[in-house]
Design a protein around this motif. Sequence first.
Motif, PDB file in Angstrom:
ATOM      1  N   LEU A  16      17.546  91.221  -2.094  1.00  0.00           N
ATOM      2  CA  LEU A  16      16.496  90.872  -1.148  1.00  0.00           C
ATOM      3  C   LEU A  16      15.378  91.909  -1.196  1.00  0.00           C
ATOM      4  N   VAL A  17      14.149  91.437  -1.389  1.00  0.00           N
ATOM      5  CA  VAL A  17      12.988  92.313  -1.495  1.00  0.00           C
ATOM      6  C   VAL A  17      11.998  91.950  -0.393  1.00  0.00           C
ATOM      7  N   GLU A  18      11.292  92.950   0.115  1.00  0.00           N
ATOM      8  CA  GLU A  18      10.275  92.735   1.156  1.00  0.00           C
ATOM      9  C   GLU A  18       9.255  91.695   0.671  1.00  0.00           C
ATOM     10  N   PRO A  19       8.922  90.713   1.508  1.00  0.00           N
ATOM     11  CA  PRO A  19       7.954  89.688   1.085  1.00  0.00           C
ATOM     12  C   PRO A  19       6.547  90.252   0.928  1.00  0.00           C
ATOM     13  N   ILE A  20       5.772  89.598   0.086  1.00  0.00           N
ATOM     14  CA  ILE A  20       4.357  89.922  -0.090  1.00  0.00           C
ATOM     15  C   ILE A  20       3.565  88.888   0.697  1.00  0.00           C
ATOM     16  N   ILE A  21       2.729  89.368   1.606  1.00  0.00           N
ATOM     17  CA  ILE A  21       1.874  88.485   2.405  1.00  0.00           C
ATOM     18  C   ILE A  21       0.446  88.995   2.259  1.00  0.00           C
ATOM     19  N   GLN A  22      -0.430  88.137   1.766  1.00  0.00           N
ATOM     20  CA  GLN A  22      -1.828  88.515   1.568  1.00  0.00           C
ATOM     21  C   GLN A  22      -2.740  87.518   2.265  1.00  0.00           C
ATOM     22  N   LEU A  23      -3.650  88.013   3.059  1.00  0.00           N
ATOM     23  CA  LEU A  23      -4.747  87.227   3.624  1.00  0.00           C
ATOM     24  C   LEU A  23      -6.015  87.916   3.141  1.00  0.00           C
ATOM     25  N   THR A  24      -6.865  87.207   2.414  1.00  0.00           N
ATOM     26  CA  THR A  24      -7.970  87.868   1.741  1.00  0.00           C
ATOM     27  C   THR A  24      -9.169  86.946   1.548  1.00  0.00           C
ATOM     28  N   ARG A  25     -10.331  87.564   1.434  1.00  0.00           N
ATOM     29  CA  ARG A  25     -11.536  86.827   1.066  1.00  0.00           C
ATOM     30  C   ARG A  25     -11.689  86.738  -0.456  1.00  0.00           C
ATOM     31  N   GLU A  26     -10.914  87.523  -1.169  1.00  0.00           N
ATOM     32  CA  GLU A  26     -11.021  87.599  -2.627  1.00  0.00           C
ATOM     33  C   GLU A  26     -10.263  86.450  -3.300  1.00  0.00           C
ATOM     34  N   PRO A  27     -10.656  86.071  -4.509  1.00  0.00           N
ATOM     35  CA  PRO A  27      -9.907  85.050  -5.248  1.00  0.00           C
ATOM     36  C   PRO A  27      -8.433  85.461  -5.395  1.00  0.00           C
ATOM     37  N   LEU A  28      -7.547  84.469  -5.335  1.00  0.00           N
ATOM     38  CA  LEU A  28      -6.119  84.737  -5.428  1.00  0.00           C
ATOM     39  C   LEU A  28      -5.717  84.930  -6.890  1.00  0.00           C
ATOM     40  N   ASN A  29      -4.766  85.830  -7.109  1.00  0.00           N
ATOM     41  CA  ASN A  29      -4.317  86.155  -8.458  1.00  0.00           C
ATOM     42  C   ASN A  29      -2.900  85.628  -8.666  1.00  0.00           C
ATOM     43  N   ARG A  30      -2.811  84.409  -9.198  1.00  0.00           N
ATOM     44  CA  ARG A  30      -1.520  83.750  -9.418  1.00  0.00           C
ATOM     45  C   ARG A  30      -0.608  84.602 -10.300  1.00  0.00           C
ATOM     46  N   ASP A  31      -1.128  85.113 -11.399  1.00  0.00           N
ATOM     47  CA  ASP A  31      -0.303  85.878 -12.333  1.00  0.00           C
ATOM     48  C   ASP A  31       0.295  87.117 -11.676  1.00  0.00           C
ATOM     49  N   ALA A  32      -0.481  87.807 -10.856  1.00  0.00           N
ATOM     50  CA  ALA A  32       0.026  89.002 -10.182  1.00  0.00           C
ATOM     51  C   ALA A  32       1.125  88.642  -9.183  1.00  0.00           C
ATOM     52  N   LEU A  33       0.972  87.516  -8.496  1.00  0.00           N
ATOM     53  CA  LEU A  33       1.987  87.084  -7.533  1.00  0.00           C
ATOM     54  C   LEU A  33       3.289  86.713  -8.246  1.00  0.00           C
ATOM     55  N   ILE A  34       3.176  86.023  -9.370  1.00  0.00           N
ATOM     56  CA  ILE A  34       4.371  85.666 -10.143  1.00  0.00           C
ATOM     57  C   ILE A  34       5.059  86.936 -10.646  1.00  0.00           C
ATOM     58  N   ALA A  35       4.292  87.852 -11.180  1.00  0.00           N
ATOM     59  CA  ALA A  35       4.864  89.107 -11.674  1.00  0.00           C
ATOM     60  C   ALA A  35       5.571  89.870 -10.560  1.00  0.00           C
ATOM     61  N   ALA A  36       5.028  89.807  -9.350  1.00  0.00           N
ATOM     62  CA  ALA A  36       5.601  90.544  -8.222  1.00  0.00           C
ATOM     63  C   ALA A  36       6.970  90.007  -7.805  1.00  0.00           C
ATOM     64  N   VAL A  37       7.248  88.736  -8.060  1.00  0.00           N
ATOM     65  CA  VAL A  37       8.542  88.171  -7.664  1.00  0.00           C
ATOM     66  C   VAL A  37       9.510  88.005  -8.836  1.00  0.00           C
ATOM     67  N   SER A  38       9.058  88.247 -10.034  1.00  0.00           N
ATOM     68  CA  SER A  38       9.920  88.097 -11.207  1.00  0.00           C
ATOM     69  C   SER A  38      10.942  89.233 -11.276  1.00  0.00           C
ATOM     70  N   HIS A  39      12.144  88.873 -11.744  1.00  0.00           N
ATOM     71  CA  HIS A  39      13.221  89.852 -11.874  1.00  0.00           C
ATOM     72  C   HIS A  39      14.316  89.219 -12.735  1.00  0.00           C
ATOM     73  N   PRO A  40      15.081  90.006 -13.485  1.00  0.00           N
ATOM     74  CA  PRO A  40      16.133  89.439 -14.334  1.00  0.00           C
ATOM     75  C   PRO A  40      17.205  88.643 -13.572  1.00  0.00           C
ATOM     76  N   SER A  41      17.368  88.902 -12.273  1.00  0.00           N
ATOM     77  CA  SER A  41      18.383  88.177 -11.497  1.00  0.00           C
ATOM     78  C   SER A  41      17.908  86.810 -11.026  1.00  0.00           C
ATOM     79  N   ILE A  42      16.641  86.516 -11.221  1.00  0.00           N
ATOM     80  CA  ILE A  42      16.040  85.282 -10.714  1.00  0.00           C
ATOM     81  C   ILE A  42      16.206  84.164 -11.740  1.00  0.00           C
ATOM     82  N   GLY A  43      16.698  83.015 -11.281  1.00  0.00           N
ATOM     83  CA  GLY A  43      16.847  81.859 -12.159  1.00  0.00           C
ATOM     84  C   GLY A  43      15.818  80.788 -11.912  1.00  0.00           C
ATOM     85  N   GLY A  44      15.173  80.810 -10.736  1.00  0.00           N
ATOM     86  CA  GLY A  44      14.180  79.791 -10.412  1.00  0.00           C
ATOM     87  C   GLY A  44      12.991  80.388  -9.694  1.00  0.00           C
TER      88      GLY A  44
END
Length: 139
Positions: A2-30
């Motif tokens: 279990l990892v602390e969630p990432i919550i972003q509220l921003t005026r800036e464009p959202l970065n899909r790749d950075a969000l995916i990278a932040a939740v990726s881990h070898p233990s994750i299957g989906g």
Amino acid sequence: MLVEPIIQLTREPLNRDALIAAVSHPSIGGIVIFEGVVRDNARGKQVRYLEYDVYEEMAQQQIATIIAEARQHWPIERVAIAHRFGRLEIGEASVIIVVATPHRGEAFEACRYLIDTLKSTVPIWKKEVATNGEEWVEG
């Protein structure tokens, strides 16, 4: 893990790749990603752009609560939720939710719960600016 969630509220464009990278881990299957994008039409109107407003402090707290509730139902190991506010043009992402679980079915179910609950409970408001006027709308 279990990892602390990432919550972003921003005026800036959202970065899909950075969000995916932040939740990726070898233990994750989906990993399931929901991306809400500004479209050029709504309820028979031609939309020019959207404006989102947010009560930031309350929205942060409510998103954290929604994530905690989801974690009681699904084995969410990692999660990121990002929402834009301000003016968004056609084609821009307004919200991205990335959910990582051991298996795909759980990730799909949890992601759907998170977006549906966010849209119905979090203090984020949307104004549609169309060719024939503007109005604040639900969700």
